[in-house]
Design a protein around this motif. Structure first.
Motif, PDB file in Angstrom:
ATOM      1  N   LEU A 142     -45.442  67.698  38.276  1.00  0.00           N
ATOM      2  CA  LEU A 142     -44.644  68.115  39.433  1.00  0.00           C
ATOM      3  C   LEU A 142     -45.069  69.486  39.924  1.00  0.00           C
ATOM      4  O   LEU A 142     -45.449  69.677  41.057  1.00  0.00           O
ATOM      5  N   GLU A 143     -44.923  70.495  39.046  1.00  0.00           N
ATOM      6  CA  GLU A 143     -45.294  71.859  39.425  1.00  0.00           C
ATOM      7  C   GLU A 143     -45.310  72.753  38.189  1.00  0.00           C
ATOM      8  O   GLU A 143     -44.881  72.334  37.115  1.00  0.00           O
ATOM      9  N   VAL A 144     -45.819  73.976  38.378  1.00  0.00           N
ATOM     10  CA  VAL A 144     -45.769  74.966  37.303  1.00  0.00           C
ATOM     11  C   VAL A 144     -44.835  76.081  37.746  1.00  0.00           C
ATOM     12  O   VAL A 144     -44.962  76.599  38.856  1.00  0.00           O
ATOM     13  N   ALA A 172     -44.004  75.115  49.862  1.00  0.00           N
ATOM     14  CA  ALA A 172     -43.602  76.420  49.318  1.00  0.00           C
ATOM     15  C   ALA A 172     -42.259  76.347  48.606  1.00  0.00           C
ATOM     16  O   ALA A 172     -41.709  77.362  48.195  1.00  0.00           O
ATOM     17  N   GLY A 173     -41.727  75.125  48.481  1.00  0.00           N
ATOM     18  CA  GLY A 173     -40.335  74.945  48.044  1.00  0.00           C
ATOM     19  C   GLY A 173     -40.012  75.395  46.641  1.00  0.00           C
ATOM     20  O   GLY A 173     -40.878  75.668  45.821  1.00  0.00           O
ATOM     21  N   GLY A 174     -38.739  75.442  46.403  1.00  0.00           N
ATOM     22  CA  GLY A 174     -38.192  75.788  45.104  1.00  0.00           C
ATOM     23  C   GLY A 174     -36.695  75.613  45.185  1.00  0.00           C
ATOM     24  O   GLY A 174     -36.127  75.592  46.286  1.00  0.00           O
ATOM     25  N   GLY A 175     -36.081  75.442  44.030  1.00  0.00           N
ATOM     26  CA  GLY A 175     -34.625  75.324  43.994  1.00  0.00           C
ATOM     27  C   GLY A 175     -34.101  74.121  44.764  1.00  0.00           C
ATOM     28  O   GLY A 175     -32.972  74.120  45.229  1.00  0.00           O
ATOM     29  N   GLY A 176     -34.943  73.102  44.890  1.00  0.00           N
ATOM     30  CA  GLY A 176     -34.477  71.885  45.556  1.00  0.00           C
ATOM     31  C   GLY A 176     -34.378  72.010  47.070  1.00  0.00           C
ATOM     32  O   GLY A 176     -33.956  71.078  47.746  1.00  0.00           O
ATOM     33  N   LYS A 177     -34.785  73.143  47.609  1.00  0.00           N
ATOM     34  CA  LYS A 177     -34.683  73.328  49.069  1.00  0.00           C
ATOM     35  C   LYS A 177     -35.870  72.680  49.783  1.00  0.00           C
ATOM     36  O   LYS A 177     -36.974  72.662  49.273  1.00  0.00           O
ATOM     37  N   GLY A 178     -35.609  72.180  50.973  1.00  0.00           N
ATOM     38  CA  GLY A 178     -36.678  71.585  51.777  1.00  0.00           C
ATOM     39  C   GLY A 178     -37.114  70.230  51.272  1.00  0.00           C
ATOM     40  O   GLY A 178     -38.244  69.829  51.508  1.00  0.00           O
ATOM     41  N   LEU A 224     -45.909  64.859  50.935  1.00  0.00           N
ATOM     42  CA  LEU A 224     -45.149  63.613  50.809  1.00  0.00           C
ATOM     43  C   LEU A 224     -45.455  63.016  49.443  1.00  0.00           C
ATOM     44  O   LEU A 224     -46.591  63.087  48.962  1.00  0.00           O
ATOM     45  N   GLU A 225     -44.421  62.469  48.816  1.00  0.00           N
ATOM     46  CA  GLU A 225     -44.622  61.836  47.507  1.00  0.00           C
ATOM     47  C   GLU A 225     -43.869  60.526  47.454  1.00  0.00           C
ATOM     48  O   GLU A 225     -42.869  60.354  48.140  1.00  0.00           O
ATOM     49  N   LYS A 226     -44.329  59.659  46.612  1.00  0.00           N
ATOM     50  CA  LYS A 226     -43.544  58.463  46.330  1.00  0.00           C
ATOM     51  C   LYS A 226     -42.245  58.938  45.686  1.00  0.00           C
ATOM     52  O   LYS A 226     -42.254  59.815  44.832  1.00  0.00           O
ATOM     53  N   TYR A 227     -41.122  58.378  46.149  1.00  0.00           N
ATOM     54  CA  TYR A 227     -39.843  58.771  45.560  1.00  0.00           C
ATOM     55  C   TYR A 227     -39.526  57.835  44.400  1.00  0.00           C
ATOM     56  O   TYR A 227     -39.288  56.647  44.584  1.00  0.00           O
ATOM     57  N   LEU A 228     -39.562  58.383  43.215  1.00  0.00           N
ATOM     58  CA  LEU A 228     -39.254  57.565  42.037  1.00  0.00           C
ATOM     59  C   LEU A 228     -37.733  57.435  41.952  1.00  0.00           C
ATOM     60  O   LEU A 228     -37.004  58.398  42.156  1.00  0.00           O
ATOM     61  N   LEU A 288     -47.742  77.202  45.687  1.00  0.00           N
ATOM     62  CA  LEU A 288     -47.591  76.151  46.683  1.00  0.00           C
ATOM     63  C   LEU A 288     -47.790  74.806  46.000  1.00  0.00           C
ATOM     64  O   LEU A 288     -48.767  74.604  45.279  1.00  0.00           O
ATOM     65  N   LYS A 289     -46.848  73.898  46.230  1.00  0.00           N
ATOM     66  CA  LYS A 289     -46.895  72.608  45.538  1.00  0.00           C
ATOM     67  C   LYS A 289     -48.185  71.860  45.868  1.00  0.00           C
ATOM     68  O   LYS A 289     -48.750  71.187  45.009  1.00  0.00           O
ATOM     69  N   ARG A 290     -48.621  71.973  47.114  1.00  0.00           N
ATOM     70  CA  ARG A 290     -49.817  71.238  47.532  1.00  0.00           C
ATOM     71  C   ARG A 290     -51.029  71.685  46.713  1.00  0.00           C
ATOM     72  O   ARG A 290     -51.689  70.866  46.068  1.00  0.00           O
TER      73      ARG A 290
END
Ligand code: ADP
Length: 651
Positions: free
Chosen positions: A288-290, A163-169, A201-205, A120-122
Motif C-alpha cells: 500500500l505505502e510506506v 499525496a494522501g494520508g489519513g484516509g483523505k482524498g 486508481l486501484e482495484k477496490y478490495l 507520494l503513493k504513485r
C-alpha cells in the motif's frame, strides 16, 4: 556505517500523547528535551514535562506545529541538536527534514530523500514494484485513462490522492456511472488537504485486512523488521484497534510480508523506524505505502518485542549501529485508540473532567483532567494498550481496562471500543476493514440508575458534613430534579429515609411523572467524594464516578457513561404550578414557619432564608393551604428552588 554524532538535546516538534511518549524515552536515556507548543496547549502536560518549552504561536496548526520558521527559531533559541517529529504534522515533510539537514540539525527519521520518495503513493508504488513487491492492480493516473483502466481492472475501484494520508482524498466508485463524480470529489479534497490533486486508481478490495510491518534501518543498508501488526479495525479508513502479531496469518504469508518489507527497506537504504503497509486478501498481499515515521500503533510492537522504538530511532540518529540480533517476540498486544468522538465517529470537543485508568495497562495519553479538547487538532485522547501471554489474555485485559476506565466531561468512544472488542468478528479474529459496520447502536441499561445516583450524590455533597441521610424523624421528600437527555426529560424524586434513600426515576411528560415507567432505587451511600459515590443497592455494592459542571452532570456507572443536562430546578414547573414559592437566590434556610396543612394569608412568611448575610422572607403570594414544604432548617438551597407550595383558597 554513519559516523556517530553527539546528541544531547532533542526538540519534539509535536504535541499530545506522542510528545509525552518521546519525552519519556529521552529522559530515560539522559537526553535533555525541548517541547514546542501552541497557545491551545499552554496547559498540556507535555509542555510541563519537557525540560524547556518554546511557544510557537496561535492554536491553528499552520501557525504553530506546521510553522517551520517558528520551529527553526526554537531550535536556535534552545540549542537543540536533534528534532523528533512524532507522527502527523511535519513528520513526513521532506522540505522540513531538508532544512534541518542543511543546518546540521539531526532529523530523527529517514533522510529527506527517502521521505520525498515515499511521500507520494504513485511514486512509492512504482519504487515498491521495482523492488519486486506485489502492488494492488491499478492505474497511475498520469493521463486521463481512468475510465479505460477501471474497465480493465473491474469495478468497484478506489480513487486515491497520490499525496494522501489519513484516509483523505479517497473515493470508491462502484460502477462506471459513478467514476467521474468520485474523481472530481477526490481531486477537490486532495487539492484542499494536500495542495496536490494527482490521483491514482486501484482495484477496490471488498473486505481486505490491513497488515503492516515495522522496520528499522541504520541508513547504511542494514534493515531489520519487528514483525507485523494487524490494523484492520478502521472507521473512515482510519485505524482504531491494532494488534501484534496479526492473528490468523499463515506462516508463509507472515514470512512473505516480512521479507517484502525488508527488501523495500534495503532498496531505500532506509534509516530510522518505518512502516510498510499492505492489504491482505486471502493468500495474497499487496503493498500500500510506506509511512516514513513512528506509527501511532507502535506500542503493540514494543510490547511483544520488549523494545523501545523511540530509543532505537534516537540511537540510529546518533549514528549507532544496530545490534546483531534483537530478541524474538513473545505474547500478544492490542491497542485501542480513545477518541473524543460520538457514536457516528464525529469529533467532539469539551473539557476532560475525569480521566482514570487502572494499572496494568499501558496508557499513552496526551491529556489530563482539566485539559480542553478543541477543534484544532486530532481528537485522540489516549491509546490504551494491553499485553498478555496470548490474544485471549490481551483482549480480556484491554476489555476490562476500557470497561472500568473513566473518561468524563465529553463524548468519547470508550464504550464503543468495548463493543468493538465484543464483536464476534473481532473475538474470533475474522478481521477485515469493514468490521465496524457490524456495530449495533448501544442500548443503555443504567440510564435511570445513573440519574438516581446523580441526585443522591448531589444531595450527599450538599448535606452538612456528617449529617446522616434521614436526620429528622420524618421521611424527608426532596423536591424532584429534572435531567434532560436528548429529547427526553427524566424526573427524579428522592425520599430520604433513616439510612437509605428511595429514588424514583420516571419520564417527565409535561411536568407530570409518568408513573407506569418509573424505576425505583433503594440506595445507601457508603462513601462519597466530589467525583465519586459508592452505594449499596439492596445488598449490591458498586461505585460511580461523576463530574459536574454548572450545566451538566456526567456519570460513569457499571461500564456506561451518561451525560445529563441539568434542568434548572422548577423553572418550568413554577410557572405552571400556582402557589409555588421559590428561593430568590442561593442561601441557607434559617426558619421554616409553616407545615403542610396550615392555612396562610396572602403575604405570610413561609420560609426565612439567609442570603448574602441578610434575611429574606419567602412569602405566600395568595391566601391558601400549605400542601408541600420542601426544605428544612439549616438546608442550603440554590436560587430558584421550590421551597413550599400554597394551594390557593377557592374563589
Ligand atoms: P492513507 O494514506 O490515507 O491512510 P492508505 O492507502 O494507507 O491511505 O489506505 C488506508 C486504508 O484504506 C487501508 O488501511 C485500507 O483499509 C483501505 N484501502 C486502501 N487501499 C485499498 C484498496 N485498494 N482496496 C480496499 N481498501 C483499501
Amino acid at each position: 556505517m554513519a559516523e556517530s554524532r553527539p546528541l544531547r538535546k532533542v526538540l519534539i516538534a509535536n504535541r499530545g500523547e506522542i510528545a509525552r511518549r518521546v519525552l519519556r524515552t529521552c529522559h530515560r536515556m539522559g537526553l535533555s528535551t525541548v517541547a514546542v507548543y501552541s497557545d491551545a496547549d499552554e496547559h498540556a502536560p507535555f509542555v510541563r514535562e519537557a525540560d524547556e518549552a518554546v511557544r510557537l504561536g496561535p492554536a491553528p496548526a499552520a501557525q504553530s506545529y506546521l510553522n517551520v520558521d517558528a520551529i527553526l527559531d526554537a531550535i536556535e533559541r534552545t540549542g537543540a541538536d536533534a528534532v523528533h517529529p512524532g507522527y502527523g504534522f511535519l513528520s513526513e515533510n521532506a522540505a522540513f527534514a531538508k532544512r534541518l539537514e542543511e543546518r546540521g540539525v539531526i532529523f530523527v527519521g529517514p533522510t529527506a530523500a527517502t521521505i520525498a520518495a515515499m511521500g507520494l503513493k504513485r511514486e512509492a508504488k512504482e519504487t515498491a514494484e521495482r523492488a519486486g513487491l506485489p502492488v494492488v492492480p491499478g492505474f497511475d493516473g498520469r493521463d486521463d485513462g481512468f475510465e479505460a483502466a477501471a474497465g480493465a481492472i473491474g469495478y468497484p475501484v478506489l480513487i486515491k490522492a497520490s499525496a494522501g494520508g489519513g484516509g483523505k482524498g479517497m473515493r470508491v466508485a462502484a460502477a462506471p456511472a459513478k467514476l467521474r463524480d468520485a474523481i472530481e470529489a477526490a481531486k477537490r479534497e486532495a487539492m484542499k488537504a494536500f495542495g496536490d490533486d494527482a490521483l491514482i486508481l486501484e482495484k477496490y478490495l471488498q473486505a481486505p485486512r490491513h497488515v503492516e510491518v515495522q522496520i528499522l534501518g541504520d541508513g547504511a543498508g542494514r534493515v531489520v523488521h519487528f514483525g507485523e501488526r494487524d490494523c484492520s479495525v478502521q472507521r473512515r479508513h482510519q485505524k482504531i484497534i491494532e494488534e501484534a502479531p496479526a492473528p490468523n496469518l499463515s506462516e508463509g504469508m507472515r514470512r512473505g510480508l516480512h521479507d517484502a518489507a525488508v527488501r523495500l527497506g534495503e532498496a531505500l537504504q532506509y534509516r530510522s523506524a518505518g512502516t510498510v503497509e499492505f492489504i491482505v486478501e486471502g493468500e495474497h498481499f499487496y503493498f500500500l505505502e510506506v509511512n516514513t515515521r513512528l506509527q501511532v500503533e507502535h506500542p503493540v510492537t514494543e510490547a511483544i518485542y520488549g523494545v523501545d522504538l523511540v530509543e532505537w530511532q534516537l540511537r540510529v540518529a546518533a549514528g549507532e549501529s544496530l545490534p546483531e540480533a534483537f530478541s524474538p517476540p513473545s505474547g500478544h498486544a492490542i491497542e485501542a485508540r480513545l477518541y473524543a468522538e460520538d457514536s457516528a465517529f464525529l469529533p467532539q470537543t469539551g473539557e476532560v473532567q475525569r480521566f482514570a485508568f487502572s494499572e496494568g495497562l499501558r496508557v499513552d495519553s496526551g491529556v489530563e483532567e482539566g485539559n480542553v479538547v478543541g477543534v484544532h487538532y486530532d481528537p485522540m485522547l489516549a491509546k490504551v494498550i494491553a499485553y498478555g501471554a496470548d490474544r485471549h489474555d490481551a483482549l480480556r485485559q484491554l476489555r476490562g481496562g476500557l470497561e472500568r476506565g473513566v473518561v468524563l466531561g465529553l463524548h468519547t468512544n470508550r464504550a464503543q471500543l468495548v463493543d468493538l472488542l465484543d464483536l464476534e468478528g473481532f473475538r474470533t479474529a475474522a478481521l477485515h476493514t469493514g468490521l465496524v459496520a457490524d456495530l449495533t447502536p448501544r442500548t443503555f441499561k443504567h440510564t435511570a440508575r445513573a440519574a438516581a445516583l446523580a441526585l443522591l450524590h448531589a444531595e450527599r455533597m450538599a448535606a452538612p458534613r456528617g449529617l446522616p441521610l434521614g436526620f429528622s424523624n420524618h421521611r424527608r421528600a426532596l423536591p424532584p430534579e429534572f435531567f434532560t437527555l436528548g429529547d427526553a426529560r427524566l424526573r427524579v424524586v428522592m425520599e430520604a429515609g433513616r439510612t437509605a434513600a428511595t429514588l424514583c426515576v420516571s419520564n417527565d411528560v409535561e411536568g407530570e411523572a409518568n408513573s407506569t415507567d418509573a424505576s425505583v432505587f433503594q440506595l445507601r451511600a457508603l462513601r462519597w467524594s466530589d467525583v465519586s459515590i459508592a452505594v449499596d443497592e439492596d445488598g449490591h455494592r458498586y461505585e460511580a464516578a461523576l463530574a459536574r459542571t454548572p450545566t451538566h452532570v456526567h456519570v460513569h456507572v457499571l461500564g456506561e457513561d451518561h451525560r445529563f443536562e441539568l434542568t434548572p430546578r422548577f423553572r418550568e414547573q413554577s410557572s405552571a404550578e400556582p402557589g409555588a414559592a421559590l428561593s430568590p437566590m442561593p442561601g441557607t434556610v434559617v426558619q421554616v414557619r409553616v407545615s403542610v396543612g396550615d392555612e396562610v394569608a396572602a403575604g405570610a412568611t413561609l420560609v426565612v432564608l439567609e442570603a448574602m448575610k441578610m434575611e429574606q422572607a419567602i412569602v405566600a403570594e395568595a391566601a391558601g393551604r400549605v400542601t408541600a414544604v420542601h426544605v428544612v432548617e439549616g438546608e442550603a438551597v440554590e436560587g430558584g428552588v421550590l421551597v413550599a407550595v400554597v394551594e390557593p383558597a377557592e374563589g
